[in-house]
Write a protein that holds these residues in place. Structure first.
Motif, mmCIF file in Angstrom:
data_model
loop_
_atom_site.group_PDB
_atom_site.id
_atom_site.type_symbol
_atom_site.label_atom_id
_atom_site.label_comp_id
_atom_site.label_asym_id
_atom_site.label_seq_id
_atom_site.Cartn_x
_atom_site.Cartn_y
_atom_site.Cartn_z
ATOM 1 N N LEU A 1 -14.306 -1.795 11.103
ATOM 2 C CA LEU A 1 -15.146 -2.026 9.932
ATOM 3 C C LEU A 1 -14.665 -3.246 9.144
ATOM 4 O O LEU A 1 -15.469 -4.073 8.708
ATOM 5 C CB LEU A 1 -15.134 -0.778 9.045
ATOM 6 C CG LEU A 1 -15.980 -0.829 7.784
ATOM 7 C CD1 LEU A 1 -17.457 -0.844 8.134
ATOM 8 C CD2 LEU A 1 -15.666 0.364 6.899
ATOM 9 N N PHE A 2 -13.359 -3.383 8.987
ATOM 10 C CA PHE A 2 -12.794 -4.520 8.262
ATOM 11 C C PHE A 2 -13.007 -5.838 9.008
ATOM 12 O O PHE A 2 -12.983 -6.900 8.404
ATOM 13 C CB PHE A 2 -11.310 -4.316 7.996
ATOM 14 C CG PHE A 2 -11.015 -3.294 6.936
ATOM 15 C CD1 PHE A 2 -12.009 -2.792 6.112
ATOM 16 C CD2 PHE A 2 -9.730 -2.831 6.755
ATOM 17 C CE1 PHE A 2 -11.732 -1.856 5.131
ATOM 18 C CE2 PHE A 2 -9.434 -1.900 5.773
ATOM 19 C CZ PHE A 2 -10.440 -1.413 4.971
ATOM 20 N N TYR A 3 -13.178 -5.762 10.321
ATOM 21 C CA TYR A 3 -13.440 -6.974 11.097
ATOM 22 C C TYR A 3 -14.775 -7.594 10.676
ATOM 23 O O TYR A 3 -14.920 -8.814 10.658
ATOM 24 C CB TYR A 3 -13.452 -6.640 12.589
ATOM 25 C CG TYR A 3 -13.735 -7.820 13.473
ATOM 26 C CD1 TYR A 3 -12.738 -8.765 13.720
ATOM 27 C CD2 TYR A 3 -14.979 -8.002 14.054
ATOM 28 C CE1 TYR A 3 -12.987 -9.862 14.528
ATOM 29 C CE2 TYR A 3 -15.235 -9.098 14.863
ATOM 30 C CZ TYR A 3 -14.240 -10.017 15.098
ATOM 31 O OH TYR A 3 -14.490 -11.103 15.888
ATOM 32 N N PHE A 4 -15.738 -6.738 10.345
ATOM 33 C CA PHE A 4 -17.067 -7.215 9.972
ATOM 34 C C PHE A 4 -17.262 -7.373 8.473
ATOM 35 O O PHE A 4 -18.267 -7.933 8.042
ATOM 36 C CB PHE A 4 -18.139 -6.268 10.529
ATOM 37 C CG PHE A 4 -18.171 -6.244 12.027
ATOM 38 C CD1 PHE A 4 -18.654 -7.331 12.748
ATOM 39 C CD2 PHE A 4 -17.698 -5.150 12.719
ATOM 40 C CE1 PHE A 4 -18.678 -7.316 14.133
ATOM 41 C CE2 PHE A 4 -17.725 -5.131 14.110
ATOM 42 C CZ PHE A 4 -18.214 -6.219 14.811
ATOM 43 N N GLU B 1 -6.576 -5.398 2.985
ATOM 44 C CA GLU B 1 -6.922 -4.609 4.174
ATOM 45 C C GLU B 1 -5.695 -4.056 4.879
ATOM 46 O O GLU B 1 -5.746 -2.960 5.446
ATOM 47 C CB GLU B 1 -7.782 -5.411 5.138
ATOM 48 C CG GLU B 1 -7.106 -6.609 5.748
ATOM 49 C CD GLU B 1 -8.037 -7.422 6.612
ATOM 50 O OE1 GLU B 1 -7.529 -8.090 7.520
ATOM 51 O OE2 GLU B 1 -9.257 -7.398 6.391
ATOM 52 N N ASN B 2 -4.574 -4.776 4.841
ATOM 53 C CA ASN B 2 -3.354 -4.254 5.473
ATOM 54 C C ASN B 2 -2.847 -3.004 4.770
ATOM 55 O O ASN B 2 -2.348 -2.078 5.416
ATOM 56 C CB ASN B 2 -2.261 -5.319 5.497
ATOM 57 C CG ASN B 2 -2.565 -6.415 6.492
ATOM 58 O OD1 ASN B 2 -3.344 -6.233 7.417
ATOM 59 N ND2 ASN B 2 -1.964 -7.566 6.287
ATOM 60 N N LEU B 3 -2.974 -2.953 3.448
ATOM 61 C CA LEU B 3 -2.568 -1.758 2.707
ATOM 62 C C LEU B 3 -3.466 -0.578 3.052
ATOM 63 O O LEU B 3 -2.985 0.539 3.249
ATOM 64 C CB LEU B 3 -2.592 -2.032 1.203
ATOM 65 C CG LEU B 3 -2.179 -0.875 0.301
ATOM 66 C CD1 LEU B 3 -0.761 -0.418 0.612
ATOM 67 C CD2 LEU B 3 -2.313 -1.273 -1.162
ATOM 68 N N TRP B 4 -4.766 -0.824 3.134
ATOM 69 C CA TRP B 4 -5.695 0.248 3.511
ATOM 70 C C TRP B 4 -5.334 0.816 4.885
ATOM 71 O O TRP B 4 -5.287 2.029 5.071
ATOM 72 C CB TRP B 4 -7.132 -0.287 3.561
ATOM 73 C CG TRP B 4 -7.748 -0.529 2.238
ATOM 74 C CD1 TRP B 4 -7.811 -1.715 1.576
ATOM 75 C CD2 TRP B 4 -8.396 0.427 1.403
ATOM 76 N NE1 TRP B 4 -8.458 -1.545 0.381
ATOM 77 C CE2 TRP B 4 -8.834 -0.246 0.250
ATOM 78 C CE3 TRP B 4 -8.646 1.789 1.529
ATOM 79 C CZ2 TRP B 4 -9.509 0.398 -0.769
ATOM 80 C CZ3 TRP B 4 -9.327 2.423 0.505
ATOM 81 C CH2 TRP B 4 -9.747 1.729 -0.622
ATOM 82 N N ALA C 1 -2.474 0.625 6.459
ATOM 83 C CA ALA C 1 -1.168 1.296 6.415
ATOM 84 C C ALA C 1 -1.311 2.708 5.860
ATOM 85 O O ALA C 1 -0.689 3.653 6.364
ATOM 86 C CB ALA C 1 -0.186 0.487 5.566
ATOM 87 N N ILE C 2 -2.128 2.876 4.830
ATOM 88 C CA ILE C 2 -2.343 4.210 4.251
ATOM 89 C C ILE C 2 -2.997 5.132 5.267
ATOM 90 O O ILE C 2 -2.569 6.283 5.447
ATOM 91 C CB ILE C 2 -3.179 4.108 2.965
ATOM 92 C CG1 ILE C 2 -2.348 3.464 1.848
ATOM 93 C CG2 ILE C 2 -3.702 5.468 2.534
ATOM 94 C CD1 ILE C 2 -3.143 3.085 0.621
ATOM 95 N N VAL C 3 -4.021 4.646 5.943
ATOM 96 C CA VAL C 3 -4.728 5.471 6.928
ATOM 97 C C VAL C 3 -3.805 5.844 8.086
ATOM 98 O O VAL C 3 -3.761 7.000 8.515
ATOM 99 C CB VAL C 3 -5.990 4.741 7.438
ATOM 100 C CG1 VAL C 3 -6.588 5.435 8.639
ATOM 101 C CG2 VAL C 3 -7.016 4.648 6.328
ATOM 102 N N PHE C 4 -3.040 4.889 8.580
ATOM 103 C CA PHE C 4 -2.167 5.162 9.722
ATOM 104 C C PHE C 4 -1.028 6.100 9.345
ATOM 105 O O PHE C 4 -0.681 7.005 10.101
ATOM 106 C CB PHE C 4 -1.639 3.844 10.292
ATOM 107 C CG PHE C 4 -1.219 3.936 11.720
ATOM 108 C CD1 PHE C 4 -2.089 4.389 12.692
ATOM 109 C CD2 PHE C 4 0.049 3.562 12.102
ATOM 110 C CE1 PHE C 4 -1.700 4.479 14.010
ATOM 111 C CE2 PHE C 4 0.451 3.639 13.415
ATOM 112 C CZ PHE C 4 -0.426 4.098 14.378
ATOM 113 N N THR C 5 -0.460 5.913 8.159
ATOM 114 C CA THR C 5 0.606 6.801 7.700
ATOM 115 C C THR C 5 0.097 8.226 7.533
ATOM 116 O O THR C 5 0.752 9.181 7.958
ATOM 117 C CB THR C 5 1.179 6.292 6.363
ATOM 118 O OG1 THR C 5 1.676 4.977 6.554
ATOM 119 C CG2 THR C 5 2.301 7.182 5.871
ATOM 120 N N ALA C 6 -1.060 8.378 6.915
ATOM 121 C CA ALA C 6 -1.620 9.715 6.731
ATOM 122 C C ALA C 6 -1.991 10.353 8.062
ATOM 123 O O ALA C 6 -1.889 11.574 8.217
ATOM 124 C CB ALA C 6 -2.843 9.640 5.814
#
Length: 126
Positions: free
Chosen positions: A41-44, A50-53, A55-60
């Motif tokens: 989604l961030f690609y488009f 975006e890196n923080l977003w 990181a949050i998703v991957f950590t969770a």
């Protein structure tokens, strides 16, 4: 903005847990899929931080994939705790094997401790 970070962290942990336990998806795929979809989604789209977003998703998602005997509401709590740790303690996590994994590990430990404490308090009240 902070509320949105916490919401996305809790949602990612819950989504990973549901994909793994309800849909019976492979644990690695269940963890990677939410992050991949967000990265796509961030690609488009142009997004700030975006890196923080991601990181949050991957950590969770680490929280969602690691706790097999938790209930969904406990996983959601763990996602919130991991997001709080990732956002507020980046200096502490350096040198401990990575901030994301350390935040997820501490979040799972805290969630397990809170569940145990709650069970003891409820048992004592009865």
């Amino acid at each position: 903005m902070m509320v949105l970070f916490y919401f996305i962290g809790m949602s990612s942990a819950a989504l990973t847990f549901v994909l793994q336990h309800k849909v019976k998806m492979n644990v690695v795929l269940a963890s990677a899929l939410p992050s991949f979809c967000l990265a796509l989604l961030f690609y488009f789209m142009e997004v700030k931080e975006e890196n923080l977003w991601l990181a949050i998703v991957f950590t969770a998602s680490f929280v969602g994939m690691s706790a097999t005997n938790f209930k969904l509401h406990e996983i959601i709590l763990g996602g919130a705790i991991s997001t709080a740790l990732l956002l507020n303690m980046p200096e502490v996590n350096r040198g401990l094997g990575g901030g994301m994994g350390t935040s997820a590990f501490i979040a799972v430990l805290l969630t397990f401790g809170l569940r145990t404490l709650y069970q003891k308090v409820v048992k004592k009240a009865k």
